[in-house]
Design a protein around this motif. Structure first.
Motif, PDB file in Angstrom:
ATOM      1  N   THR A   1      -5.567   4.918   5.720  1.00 50.80           N
ATOM      2  CA  THR A   1      -5.903   3.963   4.771  1.00 50.80           C
ATOM      3  C   THR A   1      -4.727   3.035   4.516  1.00 50.80           C
ATOM      4  O   THR A   1      -4.707   2.348   4.007  1.00 50.80           O
ATOM      5  CB  THR A   1      -6.235   4.719   3.453  1.00 50.80           C
ATOM      6  OG1 THR A   1      -5.221   5.604   3.194  1.00 50.80           O
ATOM      7  CG2 THR A   1      -7.459   5.638   3.661  1.00 50.80           C
ATOM      8  N   LEU A   2      -3.584   3.353   5.008  1.00 47.09           N
ATOM      9  CA  LEU A   2      -2.375   2.657   4.729  1.00 47.09           C
ATOM     10  C   LEU A   2      -2.195   1.775   6.066  1.00 47.09           C
ATOM     11  O   LEU A   2      -1.654   1.976   7.107  1.00 47.09           O
ATOM     12  CB  LEU A   2      -1.025   3.550   4.911  1.00 47.09           C
ATOM     13  CG  LEU A   2      -1.175   4.373   3.505  1.00 47.09           C
ATOM     14  CD1 LEU A   2       0.103   5.302   3.466  1.00 47.09           C
ATOM     15  CD2 LEU A   2      -1.454   3.660   2.280  1.00 47.09           C
TER      16      LEU A   2
ATOM     17  N   SER B   1       3.845  13.900   4.213  1.00 46.11           N
ATOM     18  CA  SER B   1       2.394  13.404   4.302  1.00 46.11           C
ATOM     19  C   SER B   1       2.156  12.662   5.502  1.00 46.11           C
ATOM     20  O   SER B   1       2.771  12.042   6.152  1.00 46.11           O
ATOM     21  CB  SER B   1       2.455  12.228   3.157  1.00 46.11           C
ATOM     22  OG  SER B   1       0.987  11.435   3.244  1.00 46.11           O
TER      23      SER B   1
ATOM     24  N   LYS C   1      -0.188  10.708   6.224  1.00 47.66           N
ATOM     25  CA  LYS C   1      -0.955   9.451   5.909  1.00 47.66           C
ATOM     26  C   LYS C   1       0.118   8.329   6.677  1.00 47.66           C
ATOM     27  O   LYS C   1       0.929   7.732   6.055  1.00 47.66           O
ATOM     28  CB  LYS C   1      -1.064   8.967   4.419  1.00 47.66           C
ATOM     29  CG  LYS C   1      -2.053   7.905   4.329  1.00 47.66           C
ATOM     30  CD  LYS C   1      -2.308   7.855   2.683  1.00 47.66           C
ATOM     31  CE  LYS C   1      -2.810   9.131   2.205  1.00 47.66           C
ATOM     32  NZ  LYS C   1      -3.173   8.853   0.617  1.00 47.66           N
TER      33      LYS C   1
ATOM     34  N   LYS D   1       0.964  -1.321   0.035  1.00 45.62           N
ATOM     35  CA  LYS D   1       0.017   0.018   0.019  1.00 45.62           C
ATOM     36  C   LYS D   1       0.859   1.330   0.011  1.00 45.62           C
ATOM     37  O   LYS D   1       0.339   2.447  -0.773  1.00 45.62           O
ATOM     38  CB  LYS D   1      -0.967   0.135   1.175  1.00 45.62           C
ATOM     39  CG  LYS D   1      -2.122  -1.034   1.023  1.00 45.62           C
ATOM     40  CD  LYS D   1      -3.152  -0.941   2.362  1.00 45.62           C
ATOM     41  CE  LYS D   1      -4.278  -1.872   2.072  1.00 45.62           C
ATOM     42  NZ  LYS D   1      -5.100  -1.977   3.270  1.00 45.62           N
TER      43      LYS D   1
ATOM     44  N   LYS E   1       1.856   7.565  -6.876  1.00 45.65           N
ATOM     45  CA  LYS E   1       1.118   8.727  -7.352  1.00 45.65           C
ATOM     46  C   LYS E   1       1.962   9.987  -7.487  1.00 45.65           C
ATOM     47  O   LYS E   1       1.749  10.973  -8.238  1.00 45.65           O
ATOM     48  CB  LYS E   1       0.056   9.098  -6.291  1.00 45.65           C
ATOM     49  CG  LYS E   1      -1.078   8.119  -6.067  1.00 45.65           C
ATOM     50  CD  LYS E   1      -2.072   8.553  -5.159  1.00 45.65           C
ATOM     51  CE  LYS E   1      -3.062   7.393  -4.822  1.00 45.65           C
ATOM     52  NZ  LYS E   1      -3.939   7.664  -3.680  1.00 45.65           N
TER      53      LYS E   1
ATOM     54  N   PRO F   1      -7.889   3.011  -1.828  1.00 40.74           N
ATOM     55  CA  PRO F   1      -6.904   3.992  -1.287  1.00 40.74           C
ATOM     56  C   PRO F   1      -7.575   5.276  -1.142  1.00 40.74           C
ATOM     57  O   PRO F   1      -6.864   6.215  -0.512  1.00 40.74           O
ATOM     58  CB  PRO F   1      -5.991   3.788  -2.472  1.00 40.74           C
ATOM     59  CG  PRO F   1      -6.692   3.511  -3.779  1.00 40.74           C
ATOM     60  CD  PRO F   1      -7.781   2.679  -2.965  1.00 40.74           C
ATOM     61  N   ASP F   2      -8.595   5.595  -1.713  1.00 41.89           N
ATOM     62  CA  ASP F   2      -9.331   6.874  -1.518  1.00 41.89           C
ATOM     63  C   ASP F   2     -10.442   7.100  -0.452  1.00 41.89           C
ATOM     64  O   ASP F   2     -10.931   8.033  -0.108  1.00 41.89           O
ATOM     65  CB  ASP F   2      -9.914   7.554  -2.645  1.00 41.89           C
ATOM     66  CG  ASP F   2      -8.766   7.555  -4.090  1.00 41.89           C
ATOM     67  OD1 ASP F   2      -7.599   8.000  -3.595  1.00 41.89           O
ATOM     68  OD2 ASP F   2      -9.110   7.133  -4.887  1.00 41.89           O
TER      69      ASP F   2
ATOM     70  N   GLN G   1       7.933   8.311   4.291  1.00 41.79           N
ATOM     71  CA  GLN G   1       6.619   7.632   4.739  1.00 41.79           C
ATOM     72  C   GLN G   1       6.751   7.070   6.268  1.00 41.79           C
ATOM     73  O   GLN G   1       7.751   6.531   6.882  1.00 41.79           O
ATOM     74  CB  GLN G   1       6.670   6.132   4.160  1.00 41.79           C
ATOM     75  CG  GLN G   1       5.441   5.476   4.577  1.00 41.79           C
ATOM     76  CD  GLN G   1       4.044   6.027   4.316  1.00 41.79           C
ATOM     77  OE1 GLN G   1       3.820   6.471   3.297  1.00 41.79           O
ATOM     78  NE2 GLN G   1       3.380   6.258   5.421  1.00 41.79           N
TER      79      GLN G   1
ATOM     80  N   THR H   1       2.032   1.792  -3.497  1.00 39.52           N
ATOM     81  CA  THR H   1       0.724   2.112  -4.442  1.00 39.52           C
ATOM     82  C   THR H   1       0.429   3.464  -4.109  1.00 39.52           C
ATOM     83  O   THR H   1       0.509   4.693  -4.982  1.00 39.52           O
ATOM     84  CB  THR H   1      -0.355   1.312  -4.437  1.00 39.52           C
ATOM     85  OG1 THR H   1       0.069   0.088  -4.435  1.00 39.52           O
ATOM     86  CG2 THR H   1      -1.607   1.856  -4.934  1.00 39.52           C
ATOM     87  N   ASP H   2       0.787   4.261  -2.984  1.00 39.94           N
ATOM     88  CA  ASP H   2       0.209   5.727  -2.531  1.00 39.94           C
ATOM     89  C   ASP H   2       1.505   6.391  -3.171  1.00 39.94           C
ATOM     90  O   ASP H   2       1.315   7.365  -3.470  1.00 39.94           O
ATOM     91  CB  ASP H   2       0.320   5.771  -0.753  1.00 39.94           C
ATOM     92  CG  ASP H   2      -0.248   6.799  -0.660  1.00 39.94           C
ATOM     93  OD1 ASP H   2      -1.474   7.444  -1.026  1.00 39.94           O
ATOM     94  OD2 ASP H   2       0.310   7.819   0.223  1.00 39.94           O
ATOM     95  N   LYS H   3       2.861   6.091  -2.903  1.00 41.96           N
ATOM     96  CA  LYS H   3       3.727   6.804  -3.262  1.00 41.96           C
ATOM     97  C   LYS H   3       3.904   6.957  -4.844  1.00 41.96           C
ATOM     98  O   LYS H   3       4.532   8.043  -5.307  1.00 41.96           O
ATOM     99  CB  LYS H   3       5.240   6.283  -2.924  1.00 41.96           C
ATOM    100  CG  LYS H   3       5.252   6.468  -1.147  1.00 41.96           C
ATOM    101  CD  LYS H   3       5.160   7.969  -0.817  1.00 41.96           C
ATOM    102  CE  LYS H   3       5.434   7.976   0.783  1.00 41.96           C
ATOM    103  NZ  LYS H   3       5.381   9.454   1.132  1.00 41.96           N
TER     104      LYS H   3
END
Length: 385
Positions: free
Chosen positions: A208-209, A194, A196, A82, A89, A292-293, A161, A85-87
């Protein structure tokens, strides 16, 4: 800058951006420390007496680790994927650019072993060596900005992260959001911080992570320093930590013979290797159903507010939800009672063992998403902590 503390992990696993305050701060007995906290002294200015686990408790830890190693390996893999996937972007789906800039920053100390595991996962699966630092964040006092400055001195393009072990009420999640906002306002970063937070277990539904939202025993939650690199919780005390210096921690040399920090991460990674095909299939299924959103609903906090009413507390800060936080209450605070979800007793053997050792009452309580909660003893007239 003073030398950083050296924990029992290899430098290849993690660098603690903390100074050694072992000679400056005394450990204070739990009852006395509770009075000081509730009289207004911040918990981060002192250290509790570190719990020394009994032989029975260590045996239970090892048994639980053997039972849950594959489950944790799966959760590590899910949260690591995850993160990628998030990074992606930020780099137009260029994985090489993600790994070129990614820096793992775990929040000491519950986040440290999880950060080590995520780093090892990336090395095993993707053959990349991602930098990993462990730094201090303190509720009510924010993140260690001196440590963040140091990381950006090493790499101006660092894409950080943040990693922690679990969410309870989400207090550290909120603290991190505030800290990121302040740091971003004061600095021009190639990739803004971030907020997150990536966690192994998101029991409070705050991010979400996450690897899982199940509230089960994460073995690293129950042995304190002996499964976290022999490093104490972090300390911020202006009497011996000056402006411009990183926060502090103690190294428990006296527990070296009991240390299981590396055994723990080795056991999880071995479980991954032995079950790699099955775990990768489950990771793929988990990612396929992941949104993820999603906007986290913070469901745990709603349950905590109800407990505050049900048990007549002045503040939710006396209520510590989830297996990890309940373990900390038993090891560090003066508990009034434990609430356990009777449907999840199988995940609570170490909690029940500790409660029995410490003569803490246990009460069944259904109205919560957690497996258990620890309630801290509140005296008349005491301050919110």
């Amino acid at each position: 800058m003073k030398p950083f503390i050296k924990g029992s992990y290899s430098d290849d696993d993690v660098i603690f951006l903390l100074q050694d305050i072992s000679k400056n701060v005394a450990e204070i007995a739990t009852a006395e420390r509770e009075k000081l906290i509730q009289s207004g002294i911040h918990y981060s200015e002192m250290l509790p007496v570190e719990y020394q686990p009994t032989a029975e408790y260590i045996a239970l830890f090892k048994e639980t680790l053997a039972d849950s190693a594959t489950r944790i390996a799966l959760s590590v893999g899910i949260v690591a994927e995850k993160i990628i996937t998030d990074k992606l972007k930020n780099y137009n789906d260029d994985l090489d650019q993600v790994f070129a800039n990614l820096v793992l920053v775990s929040l000491a100390r519950a986040g440290t072993p999880i950060g080590v595991l995520v780093k090892r996962y990336f090395k095993f699966v993707y053959h990349v060596d991602i930098p990993h630092y462990s730094i201090s964040i303190i509720r009510g006092r924010g993140i260690d900005e001196v440590a963040l400055d140091y990381i950006y001195q090493q790499s101006a393009t660092a894409d950080i992260q943040f990693i922690d072990g679990w969410t309870g009420k989400g207090a550290i999640t909120k603290e991190l959001t505030e800290a990121c906002m302040q740091y971003n306002q004061a600095h021009q970063l190639s990739q803004p911080l971030s907020d997150k937070l990536a966690v192994l277990a998101d029991t409070g539904s705050c991010t979400t992570l996450f690897g899982t939202r199940d509230d089960f025993l994460i073995p690293s939650a129950c042995l304190n320093s002996t499964v976290s690199g022999l490093v104490s919780r972090t300390v911020l005390n202006e009497h011996f930590i000056k402006p411009g210096e990183v926060h502090g921690a103690k190294y428990y040399q006296e527990f070296e013979d009991l240390d299981l920090s590396n055994d723990y991460v080795d056991a999880i990674m071995e479980a991954f290797r032995q079950n790699q095909t099955e775990i990768e299939e489950q990771i793929a299924k988990s990612l396929a159903s992941w949104d993820p959103d999603e906007i986290p609903d913070w469901a745990g906090m709603k349950a905590i507010e109800q407990m505050k009413i049900d048990f007549h507390y002045d503040s939710i800060h006396f209520i510590k939800p989830g297996v990890g936080e309940t373990t900390r209450v038993l090891l560090r605070r003066v508990p009034e009672k434990l609430l356990i979800n009777p449907e999840r007793k199988n995940d609570l053997r170490h909690i029940l063992l500790l409660a029995k050792e410490l003569h803490v009452p246990v009460e069944e309580y259904h109205n919560m998403p957690y497996s258990c909660c620890g309630l801290i003893k509140q005296q008349a007239g005491e301050k919110e902590v």
